[in-house]
Design an enzyme around this catalytic site. Structure first.
Site, PDB file in Angstrom:
ATOM      1  N   GLU A  52      58.321 -25.429 -64.188  1.00 30.67           N
ATOM      2  CA  GLU A  52      57.452 -24.286 -64.132  1.00 30.67           C
ATOM      3  C   GLU A  52      57.022 -23.933 -65.718  1.00 30.67           C
ATOM      4  O   GLU A  52      55.762 -24.053 -66.241  1.00 30.67           O
ATOM      5  CB  GLU A  52      57.789 -23.115 -63.551  1.00 30.67           C
ATOM      6  CG  GLU A  52      58.122 -23.424 -62.080  1.00 30.67           C
ATOM      7  CD  GLU A  52      59.495 -23.554 -61.928  1.00 30.67           C
ATOM      8  OE1 GLU A  52      60.155 -24.421 -62.472  1.00 30.67           O
ATOM      9  OE2 GLU A  52      60.039 -23.172 -60.904  1.00 30.67           O
ATOM     10  N   ASP A 200      87.336 -59.080 -58.911  1.00 36.86           N
ATOM     11  CA  ASP A 200      86.175 -59.202 -59.499  1.00 36.86           C
ATOM     12  C   ASP A 200      85.977 -59.150 -61.102  1.00 36.86           C
ATOM     13  O   ASP A 200      85.124 -59.407 -61.812  1.00 36.86           O
ATOM     14  CB  ASP A 200      84.792 -58.637 -59.050  1.00 36.86           C
ATOM     15  CG  ASP A 200      84.667 -59.026 -57.641  1.00 36.86           C
ATOM     16  OD1 ASP A 200      85.172 -60.061 -57.129  1.00 36.86           O
ATOM     17  OD2 ASP A 200      83.885 -58.308 -56.943  1.00 36.86           O
TER      18      ASP A 200
HETATM   19  C1  AOF Z   1      66.058 -27.127 -62.972  1.00 38.50           C
HETATM   20  N1  AOF Z   1      64.992 -27.419 -63.286  1.00 38.50           N
HETATM   21  O1  AOF Z   1      62.729 -27.155 -62.975  1.00 38.50           O
HETATM   22  C2  AOF Z   1      64.009 -25.810 -61.644  1.00 38.50           C
HETATM   23  C3  AOF Z   1      65.362 -25.659 -61.304  1.00 38.50           C
HETATM   24  O2  AOF Z   1      71.207 -24.232 -65.054  1.00 38.50           O
HETATM   25  P1  AOF Z   1      69.907 -23.799 -65.124  1.00 38.50           P
HETATM   26  O3  AOF Z   1      69.862 -22.416 -65.931  1.00 38.50           O
HETATM   27  O4  AOF Z   1      68.801 -24.930 -65.781  1.00 38.50           O
HETATM   28  O5  AOF Z   1      69.166 -23.504 -63.694  1.00 38.50           O
HETATM   29  C4  AOF Z   1      69.376 -24.524 -62.632  1.00 38.50           C
HETATM   30  C5  AOF Z   1      68.935 -23.814 -61.256  1.00 38.50           C
HETATM   31  O6  AOF Z   1      67.527 -23.531 -61.573  1.00 38.50           O
HETATM   32  C6  AOF Z   1      68.769 -24.973 -60.335  1.00 38.50           C
HETATM   33  O7  AOF Z   1      70.238 -24.852 -59.748  1.00 38.50           O
HETATM   34  C7  AOF Z   1      67.788 -24.434 -59.378  1.00 38.50           C
HETATM   35  O8  AOF Z   1      68.456 -23.518 -58.460  1.00 38.50           O
HETATM   36  C8  AOF Z   1      66.841 -23.765 -60.263  1.00 38.50           C
HETATM   37  N2  AOF Z   1      65.580 -24.267 -60.537  1.00 38.50           N
HETATM   38  N3  AOF Z   1      66.249 -26.171 -62.029  1.00 38.50           N
HETATM   39  O9  AOF Z   1      66.881 -27.521 -63.485  1.00 38.50           O
HETATM   40  C9  AOF Z   1      63.657 -26.856 -62.591  1.00 38.50           C
HETATM   41  N4  AOF Z   1      62.605 -25.283 -61.166  1.00 38.50           N
HETATM   42 ZN    ZN Z   2      63.298 -21.851 -63.323  1.00 39.77          ZN
END
Ligand code: AOF
Ligand code: ZN
Length: 386
Positions: A52, A200
């Protein structure tokens, strides 16, 4: 252009993040005003801006009154970045169309609710199935804390993974092997059994040269080499194997069974070998015994705690059997090569004792059938396992 077209574009964008965002989801976003796309973006790399915010950052004009199409519910928590809901409200976006719900307990419906409370028109579950298909790994990992395991094997048209003498190079064609490296690249772990190492002497790394498949930075967070995980219950791995010799370059974990505390009931030979392996850069983990081999459920919890969200299981028959019986397998990918080895002794993809009654079979649901060069790739999800 319809809502569907914009969401399809967002899905397309999300896919570009594959292999870079783990253990976070891939997400795409498109901002539209008066029938015109005015911004778009996707989550590029772990720790980077969410989709976003990427879309908002790409704006060349105001998004006041615009619609946002996003494949995953916007977050509302302070994580590595501030909440996306705040950015959406600041931009005065008035309509948000959401694909997947976010099962992350920190979000889980609250993102949509916050937007609604602020007067934004929110459409949920729009093309949800298509959007959900982007993130099976994230959904599994965020709700269970254990990796999503994909069992992969290549076999002949008569179901053999090696000849009667054990030869297996190569069963499938070059194209299939390149596809496997793509699968490895998208997983945070690659797992094999000691039998495969002894037979392997594999590298279990990602080699994509010449396939044109490398589309981003090759290092750094989000683009790390997968961890190699060897199930070696009795710590038999040869110290001159390629896995051991390259453990300083490629992260490697060896899982064996036994008492966890150094110096406890473990015998000195094992203890000394562990020390030498650790000096070679390998992480050796002792896990509980389960029917004579490493408890794979315990191993998955251990890997999940390390932040590993996905594992490509390239086991031989024994490890595949243990993994299915432990209920850890979520997907099965089978390459079928146009040749026949024959021989009752030649190995097959799943060993062990097998089931007696047809009804006891491990259940699969076919998702995809594709042609890869002269081979066929069958992709299944497991059903009623785990
Ligand atoms: C993402 N990318 O585009 C959206 C996410 O660890 P943070 O602060 O980056 O937050 C991660 C969380 O944010 C993720 O588990 C999900 O619930 C929400 N959305 N996360 O990495 C994104 N929109
Ligand atoms: Zn977000």
């Amino acid at each position: 252009m319809t809502d569907r077209d914009y969401m399809e574009r967002a899905i397309c964008l999300a896919k570009k993040g594959r292999g870079y965002t783990n253990p976070n989801p891939v997400v795409g976003a498109v901002i539209v005003r008066d029938g015109k796309v005015i911004g778009e973006g996707y989550h590029r790399i772990w720790g980077g801006l969410h989709a976003e915010r990427e879309a908002i950052a790409s704006l060349r004009e105001s998004a006041r009154g615009a619609s946002l199409y996003v494949t995953l519910e916007p977050c509302c928590h302070y994580g590595k970045t501030p909440p996306c809901t705040e950015a959406i409200l600041e931009e005065k976006i008035t309509r948000v169309v959401i694909g997947s719900r976010d099962p992350n307990p920190k979000v889980s419906g609250r993102g949509a609710e916050i937007l609604r409370q602020a007067g934004v028109e929110v459409v949920e579950d729009f093309m949800r199935e298509e959007c959900d298909r982007l993130n099976p790994v994230f959904f599994h990992y965020i709700t269970t804390g254990t990796p999503y395991v994909i069992m992969k094997y290549a076999m002949t048209a008569d179901g053999k993974i090696a000849t009667k003498t054990g030869a297996s190079k190569w069963i499938t064609g070059e194209k299939s092997r390149a596809v496997v490296h793509g699968m490895r690249r998208n997983c945070m772990g690659i797992m094999a059994g000691i039998g495969t190492v002894l037979a392997d002497d594999p590298m279990l790394n990602v080699r994509l040269e010449g396939t044109g498949d490398i589309s981003g930075p090759s290092e750094g967070p989000g683009r790390r080499d997968p961890v190699r995980i060897i199930c070696d219950s009795r710590l038999r791995i040869p110290e001159d194997s390629r896995i051991c010799r390259t453990a300083k370059e490629y992260p490697t974990i060896i899982a064996c069974k036994g008492p966890g505390e150094a110096g406890s009931a473990r015998d000195t030979a094992v203890e000394e070998k562990r020390r030498r392996l650790e000096a070679a850069g390998i992480r050796v983990v002792f896990l509980p015994d389960h029917g004579g081999s490493v408890d794979l459920k315990a191993l998955m919890r251990y890997l999940g705690d390390l932040g590993i969200d996905s594992v490509l299981l390239e086991g031989g028959g024994e490890l595949n059997d243990s993994a299915l019986r432990a209920g850890i397998v979520r997907e099965v990918k089978v390459f079928v090569a146009p040749k026949i080895f024959g021989g009752a002794e030649a190995r097959t993809p799943v060993a062990g004792l097998g089931v007696e009654a047809v009804e006891e079979a491990a259940g699969l649901k076919l998702q995809e059938v594709s042609r890869v060069g002269d081979d066929i790739l069958l992709e299944y999800v497991t059903q009623g396992i785990g």
